[in-house]
Write a protein that holds these residues in place. Structure first.
Motif, short mmCIF file in Angstrom:
data_model
loop_
_atom_site.label_atom_id
_atom_site.label_comp_id
_atom_site.label_asym_id
_atom_site.label_seq_id
_atom_site.Cartn_x
_atom_site.Cartn_y
_atom_site.Cartn_z
N ARG A 31 4.86 -31.78 12.98
CA ARG A 31 6.11 -31.29 13.55
C ARG A 31 6.22 -29.82 13.17
NH1 ARG A 31 6.38 -35.59 10.90
NH2 ARG A 31 7.38 -34.75 9.03
N TRP A 32 6.29 -28.98 14.17
CA TRP A 32 6.33 -27.54 13.94
C TRP A 32 7.53 -26.97 14.69
CZ3 TRP A 32 2.09 -23.49 15.63
CH2 TRP A 32 2.41 -22.25 15.04
N GLN A 33 8.54 -26.57 13.94
CA GLN A 33 9.70 -25.89 14.53
C GLN A 33 9.40 -24.40 14.51
OE1 GLN A 33 13.47 -26.73 12.67
NE2 GLN A 33 14.63 -25.57 14.19
N MET A 34 8.75 -23.94 15.56
CA MET A 34 8.27 -22.56 15.60
C MET A 34 9.43 -21.57 15.58
SD MET A 34 5.26 -23.25 18.41
CE MET A 34 4.49 -21.66 18.23
N SER A 35 10.57 -21.96 16.12
CA SER A 35 11.79 -21.16 16.07
C SER A 35 12.95 -22.11 16.31
CB SER A 35 11.76 -20.05 17.13
OG SER A 35 11.87 -20.61 18.44
N ASP A 36 14.17 -21.59 16.29
CA ASP A 36 15.32 -22.43 16.58
C ASP A 36 15.32 -22.92 18.02
OD1 ASP A 36 16.24 -22.10 14.01
OD2 ASP A 36 17.58 -20.43 14.51
N GLN A 37 14.51 -22.28 18.87
CA GLN A 37 14.48 -22.63 20.30
C GLN A 37 13.22 -23.39 20.71
OE1 GLN A 37 15.13 -19.26 19.32
NE2 GLN A 37 17.30 -19.83 19.29
N PHE A 38 12.17 -23.40 19.88
CA PHE A 38 10.89 -23.96 20.32
C PHE A 38 10.36 -24.93 19.27
CE2 PHE A 38 6.42 -24.13 21.38
CZ PHE A 38 6.41 -24.04 22.77
N PHE A 46 -3.62 -39.72 21.83
CA PHE A 46 -3.18 -38.36 21.52
C PHE A 46 -1.91 -38.10 22.31
CE2 PHE A 46 -7.75 -38.37 20.99
CZ PHE A 46 -7.99 -37.57 19.88
N THR A 47 -0.89 -37.54 21.67
CA THR A 47 0.35 -37.18 22.34
C THR A 47 0.81 -35.81 21.87
OG1 THR A 47 1.00 -39.52 22.39
CG2 THR A 47 2.70 -37.90 22.90
N VAL A 48 1.24 -34.96 22.81
CA VAL A 48 1.79 -33.64 22.48
C VAL A 48 3.13 -33.50 23.21
CG1 VAL A 48 1.50 -31.15 22.64
CG2 VAL A 48 -0.47 -32.60 22.17
N LEU A 49 4.17 -33.07 22.47
CA LEU A 49 5.50 -32.89 23.04
C LEU A 49 5.99 -31.48 22.74
CD1 LEU A 49 7.12 -36.21 21.74
CD2 LEU A 49 6.12 -35.83 23.99
N LEU A 50 6.52 -30.82 23.75
CA LEU A 50 7.05 -29.46 23.60
C LEU A 50 8.50 -29.43 24.05
CD1 LEU A 50 4.10 -27.40 25.16
CD2 LEU A 50 4.59 -27.67 22.73
N ASP A 51 9.36 -28.82 23.25
CA ASP A 51 10.77 -28.63 23.60
C ASP A 51 11.08 -27.15 23.47
OD1 ASP A 51 11.33 -31.44 23.86
OD2 ASP A 51 11.30 -31.56 21.68
N TRP A 52 11.55 -26.55 24.56
CA TRP A 52 11.82 -25.11 24.59
C TRP A 52 13.22 -24.89 25.13
CZ3 TRP A 52 8.78 -21.01 27.89
CH2 TRP A 52 9.16 -19.72 27.46
N MET A 53 14.12 -24.44 24.26
CA MET A 53 15.49 -24.15 24.66
C MET A 53 15.59 -22.68 25.04
SD MET A 53 18.57 -25.46 25.04
CE MET A 53 18.54 -26.94 24.03
N LEU A 54 15.54 -22.40 26.35
CA LEU A 54 15.56 -21.01 26.80
C LEU A 54 16.94 -20.39 26.66
CD1 LEU A 54 13.07 -22.41 28.36
CD2 LEU A 54 13.21 -20.41 29.83
N SER A 55 17.99 -21.19 26.76
CA SER A 55 19.35 -20.72 26.59
C SER A 55 20.19 -21.91 26.17
CB SER A 55 19.88 -20.10 27.90
OG SER A 55 20.09 -21.10 28.88
N GLU A 56 21.48 -21.68 25.99
CA GLU A 56 22.35 -22.77 25.59
C GLU A 56 22.50 -23.83 26.68
OE1 GLU A 56 26.07 -21.22 24.35
OE2 GLU A 56 25.28 -20.26 22.53
N THR A 57 22.16 -23.47 27.91
CA THR A 57 22.35 -24.41 29.02
C THR A 57 21.06 -24.80 29.73
OG1 THR A 57 22.76 -22.58 30.57
CG2 THR A 57 24.68 -23.54 29.44
#
Length: 407
Positions: free
Chosen positions: A290-297, A322-333
């Motif tokens: 688990r890598w929280q690269m930033s508050d948004q990624f 094998f499983t990879v999941l990416l979450d990227w919050m570009l803005s608040e919405t």
């Protein structure tokens, strides 16, 4: 106090709207299996919190039957699917006790292939008691579903999966701890064709000795037992075995957590080939990062290799996932979610199965109570029959658009 990861299911699923593929609920299950425990007690008490919502999603699937269009005379069947769904969650926390519940239910309406219409239900229940030196947890995960899901369920068939998970931990002192885990899973198929060879109860139970080498590193020694019991006279004979896995848990650097267990697994069965019982050994591994690269990624990755049940006449099969999941919050919405998965399964008779999927999903939170999402998913699968050497494969593209409201 340290944090630990609670994986409700290891072998065998969080967007607020629909899902990123026709495997409806996939993101819901991904969130459940990657739920992270809070620190040990005392917890931060708060009153009952509940949310309810629902919506509708539209899917276009270019191969609803996963047809092998490489064979002469076989054609893909395209269809549009409308999926209304409801969702409800509940959380209650005291200083030493917490309860969580999450329900997702939907119905699938196929435009062309009416006999595929089906309802699905998924329920997650979790209760946890904590102390300064101990934690005890019970998880119930019930699923009534019909879509394909990797190499364990490579065809569209209605089934029930019920996981009963127990987990505990106890700190002997500041440097040593013991942990226990048990997962009792029931699999039942609605169709007799699959149930005669695939209905099963599977148990994995293990214990772990933990040495806390530092504030950031834990060294682990894990020993477990596995049992696969089939439930039909026409099914394969049962299988059983053990696994031994040293490993570690580490915060390698800030916001990067890596958990590794890797060792050997042994399985055997009274399945007869000539005059010889069947047995096998393989590497058994579970890797989670688990890598929280930033508050948004955020990046999450998993790899597992283990023996599990089979539904093709073999008593067991070895599965790599094998499983990879990416979450990227570009803005608040606005956010993007990516998902990739590869499964490989091999059975004693020589059957080989592969499953590949990749998807991208975009979610726009139009208001605090309304969300819109859209996405595309690609799926590929191939298999080889070990007895006849017959090969088959399919490819599948799915587009979706969904609306959801919550309160």
């Amino acid at each position: 106090m340290r944090k630990s990861t609670a994986l409700a299911v290891l072998a065998v699923f969080a967007a607020p709207a629909a899902a990123s593929a026709q495997d409806f609920g996939r993101e819901w299950l991904d969130r459940i299996t990657h739920a992270t425990e809070q620190e040990r007690g005392p917890l931060t008490a708060r009153p009952i919190e509940w949310h309810a919502g629902g919506g509708v999603a539209y899917f276009f699937d270019d191969n609803v039957a996963l047809a092998d269009d490489s064979q002469p005379g076989v054609e893909k069947i395209e269809d549009s699917i409308i999926v209304p769904f409801v969702r409800g969650t509940l959380t209650y926390v005291e200083q030493r006790f917490e309860v969580e519940a999450d329900l997702l239910a939907n119905y699938k309406l196929y435009s062309e292939v009416d006999d595929l219409n089906d309802d699905e239900e998924r329920l997650y229940l979790r209760a946890r008691q904590t102390g300064n030196r101990y934690s005890f947890e019970l998880v119930e995960l019930f699923q009534h579903v019909s879509d394909p899901a990797g190499v364990l369920f490579p065809v569209r068939v209605e089934r029930i999966l019920w996981n009963n998970v127990l987990r505990f931990s106890y700190d002997v002192d500041r440097s040593w701890a013991i942990e226990g885990f048990a997962n009792y899973q029931l699999v039942r198929y609605a169709e007799a064709t699959f149930g005669d060879t695939g209905d099963n109860n599977e148990l994995r139970v293990d214990g772990t000795v933990v040495y806390r080498a530092s504030q950031r590193w834990d060294l682990l020694l894990n020993l477990g037992w596995q049992d696969i019991a089939y439930q039909s006279e026409n099914a394969p004979v049962d299988a059983w075995g053990w696994y031994f896995r040293p490993g570690f848990r580490a915060e390698v650097f800030e916001r990067f957590q890596l958990d590794v267990l890797a060792g050997i697994s042994h399985i055997e069965s009274d399945y007869i080939t000539g005059t010889t019982d069947l047995e096998d050994d393989t590497v058994d591994a579970a890797v989670n990062l688990r890598w929280q690269m930033s508050d948004q990624f955020n990046l999450r990755g998993d790899y597992t290799r283990q023996f599990t049940f089979a539904s093709n006449g073999d008593p067991y099969q070895r599965v790599d996932r094998f499983t990879v999941l990416l979450d990227w919050m570009l803005s608040e919405t606005f956010s993007l979610n990516g998902r990739g998965q590869f499964d490989h399964a091999s059975a004693p008779r020589g059957d080989e199965n592969n499953y590949y999927t990749a998807g991208l999903n975009a979610t726009w939170k139009a208001s605090p109570y309304m969300a819109v999402d859209a996405g595309v998913t690609f799926r590929l699968g191939d298999s080889t029959d070990g007895l006849t050497a017959f090969e088959s494969e399919y490819d599948n593209v799915i587009f979706h658009f969904g609306l959801a409201a919550s309160y």
